[in-house]
Design a protein around this motif. Structure first.
Motif, mmCIF file in Angstrom:
data_model
loop_
_atom_site.group_PDB
_atom_site.id
_atom_site.type_symbol
_atom_site.label_atom_id
_atom_site.label_comp_id
_atom_site.label_asym_id
_atom_site.label_seq_id
_atom_site.Cartn_x
_atom_site.Cartn_y
_atom_site.Cartn_z
ATOM 1 N N PRO A 241 0.774 -1.252 0.088
ATOM 2 C CA PRO A 241 -0.013 0.015 -0.090
ATOM 3 C C PRO A 241 0.799 1.293 -0.124
ATOM 4 N N SER A 242 0.223 2.193 -0.673
ATOM 5 C CA SER A 242 0.935 3.645 -0.684
ATOM 6 C C SER A 242 1.232 3.919 0.853
ATOM 7 N N GLY A 243 2.417 4.493 0.981
ATOM 8 C CA GLY A 243 2.854 4.980 2.238
ATOM 9 C C GLY A 243 3.497 4.177 3.203
ATOM 10 N N ARG B 122 15.697 -11.857 -7.914
ATOM 11 C CA ARG B 122 15.798 -10.510 -7.568
ATOM 12 C C ARG B 122 14.515 -9.839 -7.263
ATOM 13 N N VAL B 123 14.472 -9.360 -6.251
ATOM 14 C CA VAL B 123 13.304 -8.964 -5.400
ATOM 15 C C VAL B 123 12.831 -7.675 -5.493
ATOM 16 N N THR B 124 11.770 -7.226 -5.844
ATOM 17 C CA THR B 124 11.375 -5.688 -5.859
ATOM 18 C C THR B 124 10.234 -5.604 -5.188
ATOM 19 N N VAL B 125 10.311 -4.674 -3.971
ATOM 20 C CA VAL B 125 9.264 -4.288 -3.192
ATOM 21 C C VAL B 125 8.979 -2.836 -3.485
ATOM 22 N N MET B 126 7.415 -2.382 -3.847
ATOM 23 C CA MET B 126 7.450 -0.799 -4.218
ATOM 24 C C MET B 126 5.876 -0.683 -3.833
ATOM 25 N N GLU B 127 5.682 0.598 -3.499
ATOM 26 C CA GLU B 127 4.214 1.062 -3.297
ATOM 27 C C GLU B 127 3.598 1.051 -4.412
ATOM 28 N N ILE B 128 2.281 0.669 -3.889
ATOM 29 C CA ILE B 128 1.110 0.769 -5.223
ATOM 30 C C ILE B 128 1.089 2.294 -5.764
ATOM 31 N N LYS B 129 1.350 2.334 -6.932
ATOM 32 C CA LYS B 129 1.383 3.655 -7.750
ATOM 33 C C LYS B 129 0.785 3.764 -8.904
ATOM 34 N N ALA B 130 -0.124 4.786 -9.382
ATOM 35 C CA ALA B 130 -0.821 4.969 -10.596
ATOM 36 C C ALA B 130 -0.300 6.243 -11.050
ATOM 37 N N VAL C 137 -8.219 21.560 -13.066
ATOM 38 C CA VAL C 137 -9.044 20.437 -12.891
ATOM 39 C C VAL C 137 -8.434 19.434 -12.196
ATOM 40 N N THR C 138 -9.042 18.975 -11.303
ATOM 41 C CA THR C 138 -8.291 17.534 -10.584
ATOM 42 C C THR C 138 -8.900 16.204 -11.106
ATOM 43 N N TYR C 139 -7.863 15.457 -11.727
ATOM 44 C CA TYR C 139 -8.042 14.257 -12.120
ATOM 45 C C TYR C 139 -7.707 12.987 -11.205
ATOM 46 N N THR C 140 -8.453 12.085 -11.039
ATOM 47 C CA THR C 140 -8.350 11.016 -9.942
ATOM 48 C C THR C 140 -8.146 9.581 -10.594
ATOM 49 N N LEU C 141 -6.989 8.861 -10.143
ATOM 50 C CA LEU C 141 -6.725 7.570 -10.471
ATOM 51 C C LEU C 141 -7.019 6.746 -9.515
ATOM 52 N N ALA C 142 -7.918 5.569 -9.713
ATOM 53 C CA ALA C 142 -8.085 4.628 -8.554
ATOM 54 C C ALA C 142 -7.425 3.299 -9.178
ATOM 55 N N TYR C 143 -6.710 2.730 -8.084
ATOM 56 C CA TYR C 143 -5.816 1.583 -8.613
ATOM 57 C C TYR C 143 -5.527 0.803 -7.569
ATOM 58 N N GLN C 144 -5.942 -0.488 -7.537
ATOM 59 C CA GLN C 144 -5.697 -1.549 -6.346
ATOM 60 C C GLN C 144 -5.988 -0.846 -4.986
ATOM 61 N N GLY C 145 -7.080 -0.244 -5.098
ATOM 62 C CA GLY C 145 -7.666 -0.030 -3.654
ATOM 63 C C GLY C 145 -6.916 1.375 -3.150
ATOM 64 N N GLU C 146 -6.022 2.232 -3.930
ATOM 65 C CA GLU C 146 -5.760 3.212 -3.728
ATOM 66 C C GLU C 146 -5.942 4.382 -4.581
ATOM 67 N N PHE D 233 -5.064 8.182 -6.334
ATOM 68 C CA PHE D 233 -4.015 9.129 -6.771
ATOM 69 C C PHE D 233 -4.661 10.262 -7.713
ATOM 70 N N THR D 234 -4.187 11.577 -7.170
ATOM 71 C CA THR D 234 -4.887 12.842 -7.956
ATOM 72 C C THR D 234 -3.710 13.504 -8.679
ATOM 73 N N TYR D 235 -4.221 14.158 -9.737
ATOM 74 C CA TYR D 235 -3.519 15.048 -10.494
ATOM 75 C C TYR D 235 -4.134 16.397 -10.620
ATOM 76 N N SER D 236 -3.424 17.491 -10.438
ATOM 77 C CA SER D 236 -4.206 18.740 -10.792
ATOM 78 C C SER D 236 -3.345 19.256 -12.265
#
Length: 368
Positions: free
Chosen positions: A62-64, A114-122, A182-191, A193-196
């Protein structure tokens, strides 16, 4: 790679002959059947995606989620061990660029992941209106797009590219009033994310051209006398350069004659017009003051110019941003860029000691 599973048939037959000749109750035969595949890899109960064909594991948390001390829980086949061990904390902060290596051992076999752990991000990766492209800042999730003077901004339909699998709102194809941001919202895997997004009338100002940054713009540096390490962990992220990676090499004071540094040419050449750009800037970190040199060339190593800037003794061991002026009379296109962090061969006239040197954030600066 399952190393010993790839033993040639000849070697297996040879070994088989040896073991057959030995006394049956002496020694153990090679075990080429042991299972060395990781069965599960979890971070905070989030199951990783295991690809046994290419030896990778990806965990989207999860993000954060903090990534500096992650202790994965690993399930293994019977009798197998893994290094680092299950439950042992690792720093996965930079694993998207430099995955952490895990190795499973069982019998006479081992397998590497080779292992990658990263936050969910759209992310929004492209934003266009007509033939104009938006300037996307992924650091603050903002987009600015310049449209011709007089454009009616009350009913515009952008073309948007974004992370596959995300749901975006307003929907692509919608006609939007961009009189104000204008605010755009991305919904992805329960998270979420917004862009202005801001539309500005007028011509887009020319921005610096980022040539290398160690993270997502990382053309291959050809080594000049030395081997260039890139991406290489940034040794000082507390100063003016806080990005995680850079380019680096070790220069030997004894064999310091001539060029030591890195070159962008051949398959990684650039195409920079001096009519549009009149300067370069680059971040340098080293332990000795002195001239830093950038050599610029046209394709085929012609039309050469040597640009110099001083790395100050006031901030040794710290990142300094140096600016190099392109000669005003240069008209030849710049295709090759050579960076030499220390331009005093054999320590003359500035004394030099063997040490690792670094550079980062190479940019071409547009004319004012």
């Amino acid at each position: 790679m399952k190393t010993l599973k790839n033993i040639s048939l000849t070697l297996i037959i040879f070994l088989g002959g040896i073991f057959t000749a030995c006394n049956d109750d002496k020694g153990d035969s090679l075990d080429l059947t042991a299972d060395v595949d990781i069965l599960s890899f979890k971070v905070n109960n989030v199951e990783g995606i295991i690809n046994n064909d290419n030896g990778t594991i990806t965990v989207l948390v999860p993000s954060g989620t903090g990534l500096s001390a992650v202790a994965p829980v690993i399930t293994l086949p019977a009798n197998a061990t893994v290094s680092p061990a299950s439950g042992e904390a690792q720093n996965f902060t930079f694993s998207a660029n430099t995955p952490i290596e895990y190795r499973v051992f069982n019998g006479n076999l081992y397998n590497t992941y080779r292992v990658t752990v990263m936050e969910i991000k759209a992310e929004i990766t492209s934003f266009r209106i007509g033939n104009r492209n938006g300037i996307i800042n992924q650091d603050d999730n903002s987009i600015v797009i310049y449209l011709p003077e007089g454009t009616d901004v009350t009913e515009l339909s952008p073309v948007i590219e974004y992370t596959d699998g995300a749901v975006i709102s307003p929907e692509p194809g919608s006609f939007i009033d961009f009189t104000s941001p204008v605010t755009y919202t991305l919904a992805y895997q329960g998270e979420t994310f917004t862009y202005s997004v801001t539309v500005i009338p007028g011509e887009e100002p020319k921005l610096p051209l980022l040539i290398y940054n160690g993270e997502n713009i990382i053309p291959h540096w050809d080594g000049l006398v030395v081997t260039i390490d890139s991406p290489y962990p940034n040794p000082n992220t507390g100063g003016i350069n806080n990005t995680p990676f850079c380019a680096s090499f070790v220069r030997d004071a004894v064999t310091g004659e001539g060029w030591h540094g890195g070159a962008l040419w051949n398959n990684n050449k650039v195409n920079i017009n001096p009519a549009e750009y009149d300067r370069f800037s680059v971040m340098i970190l080293k332990e000795v003051a002195g001239d830093v040199q950038i050599e610029i060339q046209s394709d085929g190593e012609t039309n050469k110019d040597w640009l110099r800037a001083w790395y100050s003794e006031d901030h040794l061991g710290e990142w300094q941003e140096l600016v190099f002026n392109i000669p005003e009379n240069r008209t030849a296109i710049i295709n090759n860029i050579l960076v030499m962090p220390h331009e005093h061969p054999n320590g003359e006239p500035v004394a030099f000691t063997t040490h690792r040197m670094y550079w980062d954030e190479l940019k071409a600066i547009p004319k004012n």
